[in-house]
Design an enzyme around this catalytic site. Sequence first.
Site, PDB file in Angstrom:
ATOM      1  N   ASP A  16     -24.683 -42.625  49.874  1.00  0.00           N
ATOM      2  CA  ASP A  16     -25.006 -42.142  48.534  1.00  0.00           C
ATOM      3  C   ASP A  16     -24.435 -43.121  47.505  1.00  0.00           C
ATOM      4  O   ASP A  16     -24.679 -44.326  47.593  1.00  0.00           O
ATOM      5  CB  ASP A  16     -24.493 -40.697  48.374  1.00  0.00           C
ATOM      6  CG  ASP A  16     -24.921 -40.028  47.094  1.00  0.00           C
ATOM      7  OD1 ASP A  16     -26.072 -39.577  47.004  1.00  0.00           O
ATOM      8  OD2 ASP A  16     -24.084 -39.959  46.169  1.00  0.00           O
TER       9      ASP A  16
ATOM     10  N   HIS B 268     -30.039 -35.199  53.357  1.00  0.00           N
ATOM     11  CA  HIS B 268     -29.266 -36.221  52.650  1.00  0.00           C
ATOM     12  C   HIS B 268     -27.880 -36.451  53.241  1.00  0.00           C
ATOM     13  O   HIS B 268     -27.344 -37.551  53.156  1.00  0.00           O
ATOM     14  CB  HIS B 268     -29.122 -35.824  51.181  1.00  0.00           C
ATOM     15  CG  HIS B 268     -28.419 -36.852  50.348  1.00  0.00           C
ATOM     16  ND1 HIS B 268     -28.941 -38.110  50.116  1.00  0.00           N
ATOM     17  CD2 HIS B 268     -27.214 -36.824  49.705  1.00  0.00           C
ATOM     18  CE1 HIS B 268     -28.115 -38.798  49.352  1.00  0.00           C
ATOM     19  NE2 HIS B 268     -27.056 -38.043  49.092  1.00  0.00           N
TER      20      HIS B 268
END
Length: 319
Positions: free
Chosen positions: A103, A295
């Site tokens: 991320d 994610h």
Amino acid sequence: MLTIEQRLLAVNGIRLNVWLAGPEEGRPLWLLHGFPECWHSWRGQIPALVAAGYRVCVPEMRGYGASDAPVAVEAYDLPSLCGDIRAAMDALGQARAAVIGHDWGAFVAWHLALWEPQRVEALVTLSVPFAGRPRRPATEIMRELHGGRFNYILYFQQPGVAEAELDADLSRSLRLFFRDPGDSDPFLQDKPADARLFDDLPSPARLPAWCSEADFAIYLRTFAGRGFRGALNWYRNFERNWQRSESLAGLKVQQPTLFAIGDRDPVGRLEAYTLSRMADWVPRLEQHRLAACGHWIQNEKTAEVNALLVDFLARHYPA
């Protein structure tokens, strides 16, 4: 039994909390977390990487946990974030290292590799791709593309606005961020520009399978007493980051690089164009798309990610 040492380093004008594991003589690996996470996001990788012989260094990035959270928005620009890791390497006597990021941690890792090609020997990035320095700041492009509709990055721009929503109930906010891939996604909702991130979303009835109540307590403790301000300030530097990265225009990432993303990660939709161009900007790239994965890739697919990491590092950065 795995021993993890916590050390508070005075670096780059702040105190950076770093967790260290593995043999001191082992080759250093830096694991950089993203938003809204903490060092504990790498709990599944630390034992595997230590077992492979590496010295594993896992910071709480500035604005998170026991690391300092400066007040000024500009204190969270890209040179500062990269500078924290560079200075921490210096403090620990490390001339060279491999860097793994997820991320926002991947965003830092990409740029650290560009700014420090002699120090970063190998690179692993999860979820966030790279295709060169954009021609304009990303937020400028987003304002044109979204035409008065909601965009979470634009929502995060004004200091105090997102904090008022997210800090009102830290537990609920984190539970909504850490949803299962099939749940309603706050990042992909089509709604008015003046909406809030979590408007009309019910609180999840349970935590995802990859996050136990004990794990969640550590995430919650990361933000307790300070809220999301420091973490959100990372998003408020897109224009400043673009200005301060002018020297990187046109540069390619030359290190051997492993990239992995989940097939159900919303970033795959939001960054489809960048993904399609990444191989042109990262000549030594290996790409993987993990099935049935959202994610939070290193937690959702721990075994697969660990296998990819250990294999890639053995070939390009052997312990």
